[in-house]
Design an enzyme around this catalytic site. Structure first.
Site, PDB file in Angstrom:
ATOM      1  N   ASP A  78      41.388  39.758  38.842  1.00  0.00           N
ATOM      2  CA  ASP A  78      42.665  40.094  39.464  1.00  0.00           C
ATOM      3  C   ASP A  78      42.496  40.519  40.925  1.00  0.00           C
ATOM      4  O   ASP A  78      41.715  41.425  41.229  1.00  0.00           O
ATOM      5  CB  ASP A  78      43.312  41.225  38.658  1.00  0.00           C
ATOM      6  CG  ASP A  78      44.726  41.511  39.061  1.00  0.00           C
ATOM      7  OD1 ASP A  78      45.327  40.681  39.748  1.00  0.00           O
ATOM      8  OD2 ASP A  78      45.236  42.584  38.679  1.00  0.00           O
ATOM      9  N   HIS A  79      43.235  39.870  41.805  1.00  0.00           N
ATOM     10  CA  HIS A  79      43.260  40.227  43.228  1.00  0.00           C
ATOM     11  C   HIS A  79      41.865  40.275  43.853  1.00  0.00           C
ATOM     12  O   HIS A  79      41.478  41.254  44.491  1.00  0.00           O
ATOM     13  CB  HIS A  79      43.976  41.569  43.427  1.00  0.00           C
ATOM     14  CG  HIS A  79      45.462  41.469  43.262  1.00  0.00           C
ATOM     15  ND1 HIS A  79      46.274  40.881  44.198  1.00  0.00           N
ATOM     16  CD2 HIS A  79      46.276  41.854  42.249  1.00  0.00           C
ATOM     17  CE1 HIS A  79      47.533  40.926  43.782  1.00  0.00           C
ATOM     18  NE2 HIS A  79      47.557  41.498  42.598  1.00  0.00           N
ATOM     19  N   GLU A 175      44.998  31.081  41.039  1.00  0.00           N
ATOM     20  CA  GLU A 175      46.306  31.503  41.539  1.00  0.00           C
ATOM     21  C   GLU A 175      46.121  32.009  42.964  1.00  0.00           C
ATOM     22  O   GLU A 175      45.115  32.641  43.276  1.00  0.00           O
ATOM     23  CB  GLU A 175      46.875  32.616  40.669  1.00  0.00           C
ATOM     24  CG  GLU A 175      48.082  33.329  41.293  1.00  0.00           C
ATOM     25  CD  GLU A 175      48.705  34.361  40.368  1.00  0.00           C
ATOM     26  OE1 GLU A 175      49.138  33.977  39.269  1.00  0.00           O
ATOM     27  OE2 GLU A 175      48.759  35.539  40.744  1.00  0.00           O
ATOM     28  N   LYS A 217      55.756  50.155  40.858  1.00  0.00           N
ATOM     29  CA  LYS A 217      54.947  50.164  39.638  1.00  0.00           C
ATOM     30  C   LYS A 217      55.663  50.857  38.481  1.00  0.00           C
ATOM     31  O   LYS A 217      56.066  52.010  38.573  1.00  0.00           O
ATOM     32  CB  LYS A 217      53.614  50.877  39.899  1.00  0.00           C
ATOM     33  CG  LYS A 217      52.706  50.194  40.900  1.00  0.00           C
ATOM     34  CD  LYS A 217      52.077  48.949  40.318  1.00  0.00           C
ATOM     35  CE  LYS A 217      51.058  48.332  41.256  1.00  0.00           C
ATOM     36  NZ  LYS A 217      50.452  47.118  40.711  1.00  0.00           N
ATOM     37  N   HIS A 257      54.586  38.851  40.272  1.00  0.00           N
ATOM     38  CA  HIS A 257      53.796  40.078  40.130  1.00  0.00           C
ATOM     39  C   HIS A 257      54.783  41.245  40.052  1.00  0.00           C
ATOM     40  O   HIS A 257      55.174  41.826  41.053  1.00  0.00           O
ATOM     41  CB  HIS A 257      52.842  40.226  41.315  1.00  0.00           C
ATOM     42  CG  HIS A 257      51.686  39.294  41.259  1.00  0.00           C
ATOM     43  ND1 HIS A 257      50.497  39.517  41.916  1.00  0.00           N
ATOM     44  CD2 HIS A 257      51.511  38.118  40.611  1.00  0.00           C
ATOM     45  CE1 HIS A 257      49.652  38.528  41.686  1.00  0.00           C
ATOM     46  NE2 HIS A 257      50.254  37.667  40.895  1.00  0.00           N
TER      47      HIS A 257
END
EC number: 5.1.2.7
Length: 415
Positions: A78-79, A175, A217, A257
């Site tokens: 991720d990221h 991605e 978040k 996201h």
């Protein structure tokens, strides 16, 4: 390696809820929706918790085996960027190439000029099926957009090639993430970005643009829902057009996201997917770490005491915990209860303050956001926290599964 039409990116910070999360996907399949689970955990989260991507993969594989899951599933690096990708190469088969920091970086003027020259089709009126008004783009706009995004696309290509060189193959899902930046990308900008991606021969299967509004978040979307739906539909149409025009992968789809719990945009997403036949990747769906805390609070006794301790420590270190997430949280400190107040709460009071039920007068989104970024507190507890999860596995797992299926999957794919 192909990513199916509908997929959910799910975080599991402490690698204890893979079975509970997978159970929600099994329930979805039984209800008529095939959802591919994608477990994601960033390098920052691994560093905070002191874990390795291989541990995440091991927990996923155990859950898949024990529940007899025979459909596709993925472990997401991720990221990642060029500084962090290497530890993810072996255990992961999904790579989120994060190039948000490269947006706006200066590109070589000759390369920008060559890009503009290569793409005369981007200038003039562009009619895209599904978008009411044609794009009217001139050379200056294409040039400006290339100056803004070309360096980011080139960085994505560099990360992709680095992963391929280490992995020895291209048998993984890629991605491109551009969402963690200040300004949303408009559909015309997305078209130009996709042209640049095609130039780099990047076989991405999802792209995560930034939409208008705030995606804080663990709480609901803040913004104009109608505007989001318009952007979402136009992005779907733009991707479909770019796939045909530039030969991008046929299964290329949007990635949202969400930061979890964007309930107000779930219906527009579901309706858009139904109307267009498009796929989507929603990440992160369901805030698993908060469901663990809710489960512990619900269990009462020592588990509730530990949940209260987590809040007290998060409250005491709020500034430090919030700093890395300043762009994706919006906490009104005056609405945070004191640790003394929380220490006097019953199990029900703690659960209702934290559980995301918009109509509940006791729900506290400020407390929820603070605890969302407070997983570092639990990480420092080490085995005390893990032992509590294991001792209360049934109630914790029930909350994780119920949250993911009832509040997310149902509204995104089954409503």
């Amino acid at each position: 390696m192909q990513l199916p039409k509908f997929s959910l990116g799910m975080g599991d910070r402490f690698a204890h809820q893979a079975k509970a999360q997978l159970q929600a996907c099994i329930m979805a399949a039984e209800a008529g929706a095939d959802i591919t689970p994608v477990w994601n955990k960033s390098n920052r989260e691994h560093l905070i918790i002191g874990s390795e991507p291989s541990q995440t993969r091991a927990a996923i594989d155990v859950a898949v085996k024990e529940l007899g899951w025979t459909k596709p599933y993925f472990a997401d690096a991720d990221h990642i960027n060029l500084k962090t990708y290497e530890r993810f190469v072996a255990p992961c088969d999904f790579f989120t190439l994060d190039v948000a920091d490269n947006i706006g970086q200066k590109s070589d003027e000759n390369e920008i000029a060559q890009f503009v020259e290569r793409h005369p089709e981007l200038m003039g009126e562009i009619t895209i099926p599904g978008i009411e008004k044609p794009f009217s783009l001139d050379k200056a706009f294409v040039e400006k957009t290339a100056k803004t995004f070309l360096a980011a696309v080139q960085e994505a290509a560099a990360i992709y090639k680095a992963v391929v060189a280490k992995k020895g193959s291209e048998d993984f899902v890629a991605e491109i993430s551009m969402d963690e930046t200040d300004n949303p990308q408009t559909p015309p900008e997305l078209l130009i970005i996709l042209a640049a991606i095609a130039d780099e021969k990047l076989p991405i299967q999802t792209i995560a643009p930034k939409f208008t509004g705030r995606f804080n978040k663990g709480v609901d979307y803040v913004g104009n829902v109608a505007q989001f739906e318009k952007e979402f539909r136009e992005d779907i149409a733009t991707i479909a057009y770019a796939v045909k025009t530039y030969g991008l992968p046929a299964n290329l789809k949007l990635s949202v996201h969400s930061g979890s719990d964007k309930f107000s945009i779930y219906e527009p997403i579901r309706k858009s997917l139904k109307d267009t036949g498009a796929g989507v990747h929603v990440k992160t769906a369901g805030t698993t770490w908060l469901e663990e805390l809710i489960g512990l609070a619900e269990a009462g006794g020592d588990a509730l005491a530990l949940a209260k301790e987590v809040y007290a420590e998060a409250f005491a270190h709020a500034e430090e915990l919030c700093a890395p997430y300043s762009t994706v949280i919006d906490i009104k400190t005056e609405n945070l209860p004191t640790p003394e107040t929380v220490n006097g709460w019953t199990s029900e009071q703690y659960v209702r303050a934290l559980r995301h039920v918009e109509g509940d007068p006791q729900y506290n989104p400020d407390l929820r956001q603070l605890l969302h970024v407070g997983f570092k507190v639990a990480a420092k507890m080490g085995n005390r926290y893990i032992d509590a999860l294991e001792a209360n596995e049934e109630v914790v797992a029930r909350n994780v599964t119920t949250n993911l299926f009832d509040r997310h999957i149902k509204h995104l794919f089954l409503g």
